[in-house]
Design an enzyme around this catalytic site. Structure first.
Site, short mmCIF file in Angstrom:
data_model
loop_
_atom_site.label_atom_id
_atom_site.label_comp_id
_atom_site.label_asym_id
_atom_site.label_seq_id
_atom_site.Cartn_x
_atom_site.Cartn_y
_atom_site.Cartn_z
N GLY A 137 -3.37 -7.40 8.08
CA GLY A 137 -2.73 -7.59 9.38
C GLY A 137 -1.27 -8.03 9.31
O GLY A 137 -0.64 -8.25 10.35
N ASP A 153 0.84 -1.20 0.00
CA ASP A 153 0.00 0.00 0.00
C ASP A 153 0.87 1.24 0.00
O ASP A 153 1.78 1.36 0.83
CB ASP A 153 -0.87 0.05 1.27
CG ASP A 153 -2.14 -0.79 1.14
OD1 ASP A 153 -2.28 -1.50 0.13
OD2 ASP A 153 -2.98 -0.72 2.06
N ARG A 160 -6.67 -20.59 6.99
CA ARG A 160 -6.91 -21.95 7.49
C ARG A 160 -8.32 -22.43 7.14
O ARG A 160 -8.55 -23.59 6.84
CB ARG A 160 -6.69 -22.01 9.01
CG ARG A 160 -5.24 -22.03 9.41
CD ARG A 160 -5.08 -22.50 10.85
NE ARG A 160 -3.70 -22.51 11.27
CZ ARG A 160 -2.85 -23.52 11.04
NH1 ARG A 160 -3.26 -24.59 10.37
NH2 ARG A 160 -1.61 -23.45 11.45
N GLY A 197 -5.57 -2.90 8.71
CA GLY A 197 -5.17 -1.76 9.53
C GLY A 197 -4.94 -2.08 10.99
O GLY A 197 -4.89 -1.18 11.82
N GLY A 208 -0.49 -3.74 3.92
CA GLY A 208 -1.19 -2.47 3.88
C GLY A 208 -0.44 -1.45 4.69
O GLY A 208 0.53 -0.84 4.24
N LYS A 257 -8.16 0.69 -5.17
CA LYS A 257 -9.35 0.14 -4.52
C LYS A 257 -10.61 0.91 -4.91
O LYS A 257 -10.59 2.13 -4.98
CB LYS A 257 -9.21 0.21 -2.99
CG LYS A 257 -8.21 -0.75 -2.39
CD LYS A 257 -8.29 -0.67 -0.87
CE LYS A 257 -7.08 -1.28 -0.18
NZ LYS A 257 -7.01 -2.72 -0.31
#
Lengths: 294, 188
Positions: free
Chosen positions: A214, A24, A165, A153, A235, A81
């Protein structure tokens, strides 16, 4: 005779991005740092997810000037985006010539029921997914690339791990079912039957699947790669950290050498401050981005 | 005779697709990530991906000189798209890291951005007709020395051979067509 905008060239670009890191960026300077650090693509944004989360209000497509400046600054592919369901933002991004559109839960959704009909566009789309059914619905709408949603974020990898998973577990589940149970499985997954058959045949998603939401450290990137992701979106993790260039380089190396703990140890050293993280439990339900659009 | 071991540079990009195509041709394959790996193989493919990313990793992990040395010994080398860019002696408007092995000048993103990516039928000298998948593809502006043009599309050069080096603008590994992989295996 040239055929443009085929699914083959849309999913093909995602295949070329594999094993790489998409970062990002909000300015041309940041985009150059990302390219110099070895990013395989950048995501052009007005604000990184951590700042969107902090600012609140309505998050929209970035100003075209920001996107065009970034496209001008680097030679690698540029993504941008649009809001979930906002097909006019997507039309604008396509006309700017961006290389991939992320129909993203990071922005405020524009439609509470429907995603964009991505088959109508020449530009390819990537969409987030938390489970196999969600991934296959997005592919059914025309997405040529999938990523985990994670919780954007936060600098907290737990949700991306959960989503990866979950997808893996559901792929293993359907792959082991006898043929007569697959229609019922498709119903349970709320997924298109033909795409379920494709998953059973190949034992994987029909398109490339990246990790997102994350990832903040080289170890996070390698963790997602070892769980079977094809590549990494970072990000806020880079430009909200103390030393963006160093951290970006380290995450690129960790994504290639995800199975080599000696390299991971080397690149994890002396990276300075990571971004400030957020515990998922402290986020109010209405502020969870991953629950937008499903 | 043991089957030849063909390495695919696995730093970034579509290396898994080349591995799958080589396996269908019956070759033994190997994902190459280190300089030591390069001494185990009988041929190398540099896949499509982001040429700046692959170049930087190749440089950082000291693989450039080893690749050049192995090619000088006669190891076959094939680059698709990003791989073609890295093999060129000249890259238009770019000072990025490269191997600089082939007598070709390459233009990056020569057809435009992703919305201009396309598929087209191609005629390849000595191979036949195949479907070419071009993704933000480069083409070759000019060739000199020992480089031989094997295919053009709309008058632009998209496939070149120079001794045991092969370069393609397009991605045979994204199609079911194994002809160029076979051709590469027979070059060794």
């Amino acid at each position: 005779m040239e055929e443009k905008g085929t699914f083959n060239v849309k999913s093909g670009l995602a295949q070329m991005l594999k094993g790489g890191v998409i970062m990002d960026v909000t300015t041309a300077e940041q985009a150059k740092i990302a390219e110099e650090a070895g990013a395989c693509s950048v995501m052009a944004l007005e604000r990184v997810p951590a700042d969107i989360r902090a600012a609140g209000g309505i998050a929209r497509m970035a100003d075209p000037s920001i996107i065009l400046n970034i496209m001008e600054a680097v030679s690698i592919p540029v993504m941008a985006k649009c809001r979930i369901g906002h097909f006019v933002e997507a039309q604008i991004l396509e006309s700017l010539g961006v290389d991939y559109i992320d129909e993203s839960e990071v922005l405020t959704p524009a439609d509470d029921k429907y995603h964009i009909n991505k088959n109508e566009f020449k530009v390819p789309f990537v969409c987030g997914a938390r489970n196999l059914g969600e991934a296959l619905r997005r592919i059914g709408e025309g997405a040529a690339m999938i990523r985990t949603k994670g919780e954007p974020g936060t600098g907290n990898v737990i949700e991306a791990v959960r989503h990866m998973r979950q997808v893996n577990a559901e792929i293993r589940w359907v792959s082991n079912l006898p043929e007569e149970e697959l229609m019922s499985a498709a119903k349970e997954l709320q997924a298109p039957y033909e795409l379920v058959l494709e998953v059973v045949k190949s034992n994987r998603l029909p398109v490339v699947n990246f990790a997102a939401g994350g990832i903040a450290s080289p170890a996070d990137a390698a963790l997602m790669m070892q769980l079977g992701c094809d590549g990494i979106f970072v990000g806020s993790g880079i430009f909200k950290s103390g030393d963006p260039m160093k951290r970006a380089r380290a995450i690129v190396a960790a994504t290639t050498y995800y199975n080599d703990s000696a390299v991971l140890a080397e690149v994890s050293r002396d990276l300075g401050e990571a971004m400030v993280g957020i515990d998922i439990a402290s986020i109010k339900p209405q502020e969870r981005m991953q629950d937008r659009g499903c | 005779m043991a089957a030849k071991l063909i390495g695919v540079l696995a730093l970034q990009g579509a290396f898994a697709e080349h591995i799958a195509a080589l396996k269908k041709c019956g070759a033994e394959t190997f994902e190459v990530r280190t300089a030591e790996d390069l001494n185990k193989i009988d041929g190398l493919i540099i896949p499509g991906g982001e040429s700046t990313t692959i170049g930087k990793l190749m440089n950082k992990y000291a693989m450039e000189e080893v690749i050049k040395a192995r090619v000088a010994e006669g190891m076959p080398l094939w680059g698709t798209c990003a791989g073609m860019i890295l093999m060129a002696k000249e890259i238009v408007d770019s000072d990025q890291i490269k191997l600089g092995l082939m007598d070709i000048e390459v233009k990056r993103n020569a057809y435009g951005r992703q919305v201009d990516s396309f598929e087209a039928e191609l005629q390849l000298a000595g191979i036949g007709q195949i479907k070419g998948v071009f993704i933000r593809a480069p083409y070759v502006g000019r060739v000199w020395g020992e480089a031989r043009v094997l295919s053009c599309h709309n008058e632009q050069i998209v496939m070149v051979q120079q001794r045991k080096m092969l370069a393609t603008s397009f991605h045979p590994e994204l199609t079911e067509d194994l002809d160029i992989h076979q051709y590469f295996l027979e070059m060794g």
